[in-house]
Design a protein around this motif. Structure first.
Motif, short mmCIF file in Angstrom:
data_model
loop_
_atom_site.label_atom_id
_atom_site.label_comp_id
_atom_site.label_asym_id
_atom_site.label_seq_id
_atom_site.Cartn_x
_atom_site.Cartn_y
_atom_site.Cartn_z
N UNK A 1 0.80 -1.22 0.00
CA UNK A 1 0.00 0.00 0.00
C UNK A 1 0.84 1.28 0.00
N UNK A 2 2.16 1.14 -0.18
CA UNK A 2 3.01 2.31 -0.36
C UNK A 2 2.96 2.76 -1.82
N UNK A 3 3.23 4.05 -2.12
CA UNK A 3 3.30 4.50 -3.51
C UNK A 3 4.42 3.76 -4.24
N UNK A 4 4.20 3.46 -5.53
CA UNK A 4 5.25 2.78 -6.32
C UNK A 4 6.47 3.67 -6.45
N UNK A 5 7.63 3.05 -6.52
CA UNK A 5 8.86 3.80 -6.69
C UNK A 5 8.97 4.40 -8.08
N UNK A 6 9.77 5.45 -8.21
CA UNK A 6 9.96 6.12 -9.50
C UNK A 6 10.92 5.34 -10.39
N UNK A 7 10.49 5.08 -11.62
CA UNK A 7 11.34 4.45 -12.63
C UNK A 7 11.87 5.53 -13.57
N UNK A 8 13.11 5.40 -13.96
CA UNK A 8 13.79 6.38 -14.81
C UNK A 8 14.29 5.65 -16.06
N UNK A 9 13.90 6.12 -17.25
CA UNK A 9 14.26 5.46 -18.51
C UNK A 9 15.21 6.36 -19.31
N UNK A 10 16.35 5.81 -19.74
CA UNK A 10 17.28 6.52 -20.61
C UNK A 10 17.71 5.59 -21.74
N UNK A 11 18.02 6.19 -22.88
CA UNK A 11 18.48 5.38 -24.00
C UNK A 11 19.48 6.14 -24.85
N UNK A 12 20.25 5.41 -25.65
CA UNK A 12 21.17 5.98 -26.64
C UNK A 12 22.08 7.05 -26.03
#
Length: 650
Positions: free
Chosen positions: A34-45
């Protein structure tokens, strides 16, 4: 099955030996769900642009600044917020600058320590105490935990905090503490990092980026075509090795090989300077670099030409031993008319811009000279024997793959091979036919064989598949009908340089095609996104990274400086937090020094791709699914204790 279940429960009882232990863990896991989901960070190239990458990693594509805005609102000026953000990114360097002008450093320490503590409290609020505790820097773990944890009602918190802060300053540990808590904030603001390929080539520091990734707390990597090329080189595949060296020479980045990885290029350089003495190597000018040293530039151009000729020979040999690749049409050396100075391509004759090929035997154009053979053998030993390179490749193998499904998002670097009408294209490799997800898994399996197979034949196939991935029209990481390296060097006619893209790129706006891709990976059509990079989105030409009404996000916007003139920006990154998906467009990063001295950040524009009605919780994620499975198993264990199937271990 019952015996297996009984044995499984017995093993679980070793971890949770009593009713109380099992019940406590169930309560703990339910709380986490029931905690907020963690932040995902996407990087490419990223393409070796280590300074810009390090900065985006530190600021979480604006996540740190958004957190500062959340915490301080209108109580701080825009200037104060930016200075606080810079302190979080570069604490040590920023404090060195402040000390040159600030008269009362104790007051400055006090103000900023309180601000950082408030910021770290908010950053830690979505995690369990256990997870935060694991992230705490060792030297200050106890003190930071005291400062960011709420105290009991009735305790004089202000006095308590003030005393701790005053003591930190008095014993001259403020700077170390600020560094520690700033790193903690960076660590907590982003929970997980996704790299969608192409760490390597073009920029000057891919090895530095790999060092950073090895230290990062939580990361996965979808291999890009340039990454697999380096993997092939590290496995000793000669075609991959030649391409790696050629690209480093082309972009003036020989330092990556020599200084970054300790690969000895002296034999190749000596050979190139002798064989091409007096040759201006006009077709092999360096790209994207301004080298003031004329002698060094001349040597790089000669190395560039020497390794290119070796590459064309080696690739001819790979094509010959793998007729099933059907790449005979890309063998071009034997098509040269040496007397007329032309080459015949598809029935048309073109004049060659350069015909000084002293090591090419017209009768046996793909045969290496004895000296070229010796150079490649020495280079193979150097690549195989470089511990740092092998460490980086092992990391890519352990943390990476060709695709990943994570929290209802399908991540990959390049493109899913499609037919002209948008069907998944069947691809035959070593006698078996695959498409969609099966193709990705088969090709990835061959990559791993190239490193680990015990059977020499299978290992050779794995190595050659890494080269195949680099340039084959059916490769999910290339996506063009040819790699026109030869034509770009030796022919002036632009029509010969054209590399026709796979239909994937023109069909991404068609929902039925995107749904077909999702079906091919066994994914739901609704609520799932495809996120990939590989082909830069040319924003200045009106292109959008958001395709198919938001179902597809192409987030390569030109992180590499070599692409920024074409794209008009310096890369896209993506943030997926508990409130939704945010696409961030970055302007070019000036330098680390400018960020520290001027307090400048990478200016970014944020677009909301998707905002959720209800805040996403851990229970809505893949981790949540795993935790629910654990809760179920614990409840079965609890029932076993209570019905007498198992005895408590008191």
């Amino acid at each position: 099955m019952k015996r297996l279940e009984q044995r499984y429960l017995e093993r679980m009882s070793d971890l949770y030996p009593t009713i109380a232990a099992a019940a406590t863990e169930i309560i703990n896991l339910e709380a986490i769900l029931n905690l907020p989901k963690g932040t995902e960070h996407f990087l490419t190239d990223i393409h070796g642009e280590y300074e810009a990458f390090a900065h985006v990693l530190k600021n979480g594509s604006g996540s740190v600044r958004r957190k500062i805005d959340d915490v301080f609102g209108n109580t701080l000026t825009a200037k104060d917020k930016q200075e606080l953000a810079t302190l979080v990114y570069y604490p040590k360097e920023r404090m060195e600058m402040v000390k040159k002008t600030e008269e009362n450093m104790d007051d400055w320490y006090k103000i900023n320590l309180f601000r950082l503590i408030e910021l770290s409290k908010r950053s830690a609020s979505k995690y369990t105490r256990s997870k935060v505790r694991k992230a705490l820097p060792k030297d200050f773990a106890y003190v930071i935990e005291e400062l960011i944890t709420e105290k009991q009602v009735g305790m004089d918190k202000e006095s308590y905090y003030n005393k701790i802060i005053a003591t930190i300053i008095r014993i001259r540990r403020a700077e170390e503490f600020i560094c520690a808590i700033s790193e903690l904030i960076q660590r907590l603001v982003v929970d997980h990092l996704h790299i969608l390929g192409d760490v390597y080539d073009r920029g000057p520091g891919p090895h530095i980026i790999m060092d950073m990734l090895q230290k990062y707390h939580s990361v996965d990597i979808q291999w890009g075509n340039h990454d697999v090329l380096w993997m092939g080189a590290a496995a000793g595949q000669w075609g991959c090795m030649a391409n790696v060296i050629r690209i480093c020479a082309r972009y003036g980045n020989m330092d990556i090989l020599e200084d970054g990885y300790g690969i000895n290029l002296l034999p190749l350089a000596t050979y190139a300077m002798r064989v091409y003495e007096g040759d201006p190597c006009e077709c092999f000018k360096l790209k994207g670099t301004q080298r003031p040293d004329r002698a060094e530039t001349e040597m790089n151009q000669k190395i560039h030409k020497a390794i290119s000729i070796i590459q064309f020979k080696v690739e001819g040999q790979i094509i010959a031993r793998n007729p099933q690749f059907k790449l005979e049409g890309r063998n071009l050396l034997h098509r040269i008319n040496w007397e007329e100075g032309t080459i015949n391509l598809d029935g048309t004759s073109y004049r060659m811009l350069d015909l000084n090929f002293p090591t090419v035997d017209p009768e046996h154009p793909y045969q290496l000279t004895e000296e070229e053979e010796e150079i490649m053998e020495r280079l193979e030993k150097a690549f195989l024997g470089c511990e740092k390179l092998q460490s980086h490749m092992r990391f890519l193998l352990a943390k990476g793959g060709l695709y990943k499904v994570y929290n209802k998002n399908l991540l990959y670097h390049g493109c899913v091979p499609l037919t002209e009408d948008g069907e998944l294209k069947p691809v035959t490799l070593y006698g078996k036919t695959y498409k969609g997800q099966q193709l990705y898994e088969a090709v990835e399996s061959y990559v791993r064989k190239g490193f680990f197979a015990l059977n020499p034949s299978e290992k050779l196939k794995g190595k050659d598949v890494m080269w195949y991935i680099w340039l084959h029209p059916d490769s999910p990481l290339f996506g063009k009908d040819k790699m026109a390296t030869f034509e770009r060097y030796f022919l002036a006619e632009k029509e010969t340089h054209v590399e026709k893209k796979n239909p994937y790129y023109k069909l991404l706006e068609k929902e039925e095609v995107v749904d077909r891709i999702l079906d091919g990976f066994g994914l739901l059509r609704e609520g799932t996104h495809i996120i990939n990079g590989h082909v830069p989105v040319k924003l200045k030409n009106g292109e959008s990274p958001i395709k198919c009404n938001g179902k597809v996000l192409v987030i390569d916007g030109g992180f590499s400086r070599a692409y920024q003139k074409e794209t008009g920006i310096a890369g896209y990154t993506l943030i997926y937090n508990s409130y939704g998906l945010l696409l961030v467009a970055h302007e070019p990063f000036e330098s680390k020094e400018a960020a520290i001295q001027k307090g400048t950040d990478i200016h970014s524009e944020t677009m909301i791709v998707k905002r959720v009605v209800e805040r996403r919780l851990v229970g809505d994620t893949d981790i949540g699914l795993e935790l629910r499975g654990q809760v179920h198993d614990l409840e079965v264990l609890l029932a076993a204790y209570r019905n007498g199937t198992l005895k408590e271990k008191i």
